[in-house]
Motif scaffolding. Sequence first.
Motif, PDB file in Angstrom:
ATOM      1  N   ARG C 234       0.833  -1.216   0.000  1.00 31.82           N
ATOM      2  CA  ARG C 234       0.000   0.000   0.000  1.00 31.82           C
ATOM      3  C   ARG C 234       0.863   1.259   0.000  1.00 31.82           C
ATOM      4  NH1 ARG C 234      -5.280  -0.055   0.793  1.00 31.82           N
ATOM      5  NH2 ARG C 234      -6.255  -2.046   1.365  1.00 31.82           N
ATOM      6  N   GLN C 235       1.905   1.222   0.847  1.00 30.97           N
ATOM      7  CA  GLN C 235       2.798   2.377   0.929  1.00 30.97           C
ATOM      8  C   GLN C 235       3.503   2.613  -0.407  1.00 30.97           C
ATOM      9  OE1 GLN C 235       5.146   1.499   4.354  1.00 30.97           O
ATOM     10  NE2 GLN C 235       5.306   3.676   4.924  1.00 30.97           N
ATOM     11  N   GLY C 238       1.321   4.253  -3.015  1.00 33.32           N
ATOM     12  CA  GLY C 238       0.919   5.648  -2.786  1.00 33.32           C
ATOM     13  C   GLY C 238      -0.557   5.837  -3.067  1.00 33.32           C
ATOM     14  N   GLU C 239      -0.894   6.880  -3.803  1.00 31.25           N
ATOM     15  CA  GLU C 239      -2.304   7.192  -4.046  1.00 31.25           C
ATOM     16  C   GLU C 239      -3.042   6.097  -4.831  1.00 31.25           C
ATOM     17  OE1 GLU C 239      -2.790  10.535  -6.687  1.00 31.25           O
ATOM     18  OE2 GLU C 239      -0.763  10.306  -7.484  1.00 31.25           O
ATOM     19  N   TRP C 240      -2.303   5.299  -5.598  1.00 30.90           N
ATOM     20  CA  TRP C 240      -2.960   4.245  -6.376  1.00 30.90           C
ATOM     21  C   TRP C 240      -3.511   3.136  -5.471  1.00 30.90           C
ATOM     22  CZ3 TRP C 240      -4.718   4.866 -11.039  1.00 30.90           C
ATOM     23  CH2 TRP C 240      -4.125   5.842 -11.851  1.00 30.90           C
ATOM     24  N   ALA C 242      -5.406   3.294  -3.020  1.00 31.57           N
ATOM     25  CA  ALA C 242      -6.826   3.504  -2.721  1.00 31.57           C
ATOM     26  C   ALA C 242      -7.721   3.093  -3.892  1.00 31.57           C
ATOM     27  CB  ALA C 242      -7.060   4.974  -2.375  1.00 31.57           C
ATOM     28  N   ARG C 243      -7.139   2.996  -5.066  1.00 33.06           N
ATOM     29  CA  ARG C 243      -7.967   2.701  -6.239  1.00 33.06           C
ATOM     30  C   ARG C 243      -8.023   1.214  -6.579  1.00 33.06           C
ATOM     31  NH1 ARG C 243      -7.269   7.386 -10.555  1.00 33.06           N
ATOM     32  NH2 ARG C 243      -9.056   6.206 -11.355  1.00 33.06           N
ATOM     33  N   GLU C 246     -11.571  -0.591  -6.504  1.00 33.10           N
ATOM     34  CA  GLU C 246     -12.548   0.472  -6.741  1.00 33.10           C
ATOM     35  C   GLU C 246     -13.652   0.020  -7.688  1.00 33.10           C
ATOM     36  OE1 GLU C 246     -11.395   5.126  -7.322  1.00 33.10           O
ATOM     37  OE2 GLU C 246     -10.977   3.767  -8.987  1.00 33.10           O
TER      38      GLU C 246
END
Lengths: 256, 256, 256, 256, 256, 256
Positions: C234-235, C238-240, C242-243, C246
């Motif tokens: 997850r780290q 990064g922002e990906w 969260a997706r 989805e």
Amino acid sequence: MRIDGRSSRELRPVHIHPHYLKHAEGSVLIEVGDTKVICTATLEEKVPPFMRGGGKGWITAEYGMLPRATEQRNAREASKGKVAGRTMEIQRLIGRALRSVVDLQQLGERTVWIDCDVIQADGGTRTASITGAYVALVLALARLVEDGKLESLPVRDFLAATSVGIDPELGVILDLNYSEDARAKVDMNVVMTGAGQFVEIQGTGEEAAFSRAELDELLETAQAGIERLIAVQRQALGEWAARVGEKRITEQEGAE
Amino acid sequence: MRIDGRSSRELRPVHIHPHYLKHAEGSVLIEVGDTKVICTATLEEKVPPFMRGGGKGWITAEYGMLPRATEQRNAREASKGKVAGRTMEIQRLIGRALRSVVDLQQLGERTVWIDCDVIQADGGTRTASITGAYVALVLALARLVEDGKLESLPVRDFLAATSVGIDPELGVILDLNYSEDARAKVDMNVVMTGAGQFVEIQGTGEEAAFSRAELDELLETAQAGIERLIAVQRQALGEWAARVGEKRITEQEGAE
Amino acid sequence: MRIDGRSSRELRPVHIHPHYLKHAEGSVLIEVGDTKVICTATLEEKVPPFMRGGGKGWITAEYGMLPRATEQRNAREASKGKVAGRTMEIQRLIGRALRSVVDLQQLGERTVWIDCDVIQADGGTRTASITGAYVALVLALARLVEDGKLESLPVRDFLAATSVGIDPELGVILDLNYSEDARAKVDMNVVMTGAGQFVEIQGTGEEAAFSRAELDELLETAQAGIERLIAVQRQALGEWAARVGEKRITEQEGAE
Amino acid sequence: MRIDGRSSRELRPVHIHPHYLKHAEGSVLIEVGDTKVICTATLEEKVPPFMRGGGKGWITAEYGMLPRATEQRNAREASKGKVAGRTMEIQRLIGRALRSVVDLQQLGERTVWIDCDVIQADGGTRTASITGAYVALVLALARLVEDGKLESLPVRDFLAATSVGIDPELGVILDLNYSEDARAKVDMNVVMTGAGQFVEIQGTGEEAAFSRAELDELLETAQAGIERLIAVQRQALGEWAARVGEKRITEQEGAE
Amino acid sequence: MRIDGRSSRELRPVHIHPHYLKHAEGSVLIEVGDTKVICTATLEEKVPPFMRGGGKGWITAEYGMLPRATEQRNAREASKGKVAGRTMEIQRLIGRALRSVVDLQQLGERTVWIDCDVIQADGGTRTASITGAYVALVLALARLVEDGKLESLPVRDFLAATSVGIDPELGVILDLNYSEDARAKVDMNVVMTGAGQFVEIQGTGEEAAFSRAELDELLETAQAGIERLIAVQRQALGEWAARVGEKRITEQEGAE
Amino acid sequence: MRIDGRSSRELRPVHIHPHYLKHAEGSVLIEVGDTKVICTATLEEKVPPFMRGGGKGWITAEYGMLPRATEQRNAREASKGKVAGRTMEIQRLIGRALRSVVDLQQLGERTVWIDCDVIQADGGTRTASITGAYVALVLALARLVEDGKLESLPVRDFLAATSVGIDPELGVILDLNYSEDARAKVDMNVVMTGAGQFVEIQGTGEEAAFSRAELDELLETAQAGIERLIAVQRQALGEWAARVGEKRITEQEGAE
């Protein structure tokens, strides 16, 4: 007397079990004494690139042996990553022999793949392969007739093969098993048609030579054996046996 | 109800024909439904170079399939000149599984070559190979006992394998045939000993995943199937069945 | 206590360096203790011949090891001219695992080539490869989203892998390094999703077997480790991060 | 009349140039019409592993063709990474034929490597190879006699080969060139000794068969051709021609 | 001005990271601009069969590239089952170059295996490999000195390599990156020693030719670049740098 | 004085026999001292897939050696199943060198296959191959002009190659035979055009290095030798010699 009690012109017991496998269009298990070969015929609705558009069909053969078909285990050709020269020689022979009695024009742009896999070996695996593969081939072609894709069997004649040899003590003998083959001074494989014509003769004197008189005796012995093999093939083919060569007759009639 | 009328926890009919080939030290034909595999065990009085001098034996396996064992013909690995990844995976699995129940120390510096050749395929060829190869192996090792080269069978326990899977409609099912395998969302091969211990678990969700509860049900189903397979193995081994695991008991006694 | 001072349920230090190479659409260097693997994901705008026209994508993986990644130099597979069975087994596993969490339909007729090359080996290279390759894969797919070729990531869930084993003295341990792996009596690789479901279980007792109770403990230990690996993924994303998944939510909403 | 004006029982012009290359122990360039083959014989003072300690020698042959020896360029076997079945068949034939007239016991634990490389091909390359290789072999063995390593030539007789075939219009013809070979319905290669005995007969009806009467005519035609080829070999061997078969006579005298 | 702003005689930034991997006796990561190569040196206490008993050592090199080191993914040589001609050419060059500055007699019957694996490619991978491999080699040989197996480094001089080329617009340029290499009309790789002598010159005009004056300018440009590369090597070798060539001086003294 | 009595700047006797084989579009036998190479050029009316539609032609070369071209027999590459690194290096060199003087645009979408087969080797086989292949190539291209497929020879200049080296006693020598090559401390192959420009320089100091002054002397010696080789090529080409480079002149005139 031979090791197994046979007379010099006697075949080993021969059995052909048709429809041996469920997936192949044609298949048999052929047993010639202790030699056992599974022969299958696979139909493919196209020909190799070099034959496309020519309107003719093709028959090609592959040959293999289970690693422990023999007294000593043989390394698997797949593991060695290459096919031995002996294997190639045999598969070329099988394909060539079968093609000689098939009307490739009538077959049309189809390939028949023949696979001969020796389950147990005791001499004569290549001739057993030809004799068995012929039956598997006819069974597969019969499928094309049944399915209405061909009007008649595109097979001109029967075809079978046997080995003959010259034993240092017994002279000419028929259908050599492995131990006979190992001591023979001349070894010959003969492929013949139902009409008694030769399709292939491969006679070899390893570290020896043979005279014309010996050759004549070898050929006569082989011919007698092949006639008996064809009788076994007829039985295995059942009603389809009668339809071998049918077309040829029709054509000749048409030509008159 | 399953395609072939079986209940979800039912094996296909299983037959093991011992001494199927004449040359191999041990051999069987195993039939699990329409899946048929010839398994042979070959004894060699030496081990691979990396094991020499260690006093231990080795068991290695090879796996093959006749080109027309399947519905579509598969190109022969020997002709392609290389062994497929799937084949290598299976032969590594068979060897590893068999080694887990053999006392390699007691076997001594000998190699057993296992060959599993699929004559006809209808799902579960790798588990049928393990189940059949176990019997061929014991038959070959029995030869060493008969010849006085070993005092007892160097085999600690029985060993058999089966497949289980999750069908999208029927849920967990045992011993999948080819068409069931093709539609299963989870596929698992399980190898177990006579004592009910696991030797190998390979569970795969191709384009899917499975929960812990599903896993538990899969394993229980597999265990029940393997118990029945071992019963068939016992029958095929005849009097030798009673001598499996014998040595271990003796040792434990000696240790007391 | 373990050789390197870890407790039995402790992972080695894990680092994932995203965007490690400049040419690949997705790439990472993953370090799990002293095991270091470069994972790349390459996008290709077509699928293999056997999948053309089906509208689905494909993910395939290859695995390699530098000759001196290991303590003893290993001959290069390119020089030997063939890929080892172990390598094939690993590359098949990586591909299968990654495909299980990707929506191949949504991916469309594209192939993602995954390459995992072990720079330094100290046990667990196949599980490190899966854990790292997952990140490289998401980074490459993110590129398709950024370029407007896909609306969302076609990835249903996280996916990571670790090894567990049974040490003769310490019992069940997590994330075995090379020396631990060499003495373990049972070795198991587990691939799980973010939702805690199994994708692949490969448990092997080389010259040993394991009980149901041991199996349960192995699986629980693996699950705890995989949760921590996913946190590291997850780290790295990064922002990906969260997706991931989805799209699935959207679909479920649409279905309500 | 044949394409090139020959009568049906006429050989093409035959030339054998001895000592064609400077490094080989024995070498010739043989020209049979437009077919040109370089044949070399290399002596090695050991035998293959399977023959060691048996006191006998060995003769093995390899065959190759320059890519542009033929009308269409053929891909180089080295580049394709494998030797064609046809090539293997030919090299096995050459080796077997030569061994049949050599006293391998007298040769002792030595190997003779025969290399036949076709520089230009116009039919009959395998029979030209045998005829030329025989001379290269005798020249190499003569070296052993000259060097005092052997007392006499370990060669029992002369040996040469030719092809015969059945042309659809002309009937039986001798020594077919490429275009004749392409249209022949039966093709036969015959290897014979100076004493007129057969060493190898390979008769093939590709898509055809032949009768016993045709076979007899083929064999007689071949025999006449081979006698003339042996005359050319005698000339190429010069004084060594008289020493072929010498030993056999001595032995018979000794036996009286 | 060049694409990346360098002057025509300017090297890209060069970094050599010694002791990059933990298992190899010698290892570096070399970065020349965006070209990154892992070089390892492995010691083996024997020489290839053809050198045994000669008292001399051997150095051999292998070269590889990760599939996605390049802008387009390259199929893995292991998967293709053969090593490309370009790869063989490079590995022969690396081995030959390194051997030119090593005293193989002093090394004794040992082999040093050099492995150069390109992690990321942007032109000049073969020259970066040589420059990096030299350092890995010295580090491995230093191990032999530290272990008391050798008294001094068996290395006569420094050795590094670079590329030069003729750009259609800019004329002679040093250390070409990939895009410069693609448009250069002449491409030359030069390997030189610390003493400024040539070890290897490979100049090629693909679809072009070059004059003697151009050649002179190419060689001078290369020499200046190599001097700077050797300075970087000295830094990476630390205290061992001073011991390169040491033995030679001693020998000359002894000879006086 | 050199072993064979030549002065240091003297070529061995050179003969080029054009039209050596009947099937190839262009062919020669080139003899440089005892080195003999058959070179053929085959025209094919298409280019490799990666060049299709580009309007340019291609020239590719293969190189082989008869097993007994050398003093010791070399195993056949076809039998070994792979092409040696040395062979690949040479065939890449030959192709690259020939392409440098051919106008591939003018050639159009055609491939010329060059085959160089060494019949007898005594040093300098790669340079003899280039020198001979150039003539075979021009003869094949001349065929295209004769057939009206091209208006002029698409050949910009002459091209030939030779070797030079540094003998430990004699210093720089031209056109090394095998024994000279074996003792040379520096070995260099040079390919030049009729205009005296360099196309390829490959200089190697195996276990040695060479100075700039030595390099200059090597290049001058090579240039003188190549001029003489081109004179022999002119003779072999007969009237076609005058048409080499013709097109270039026309173009320049047209450009004025």
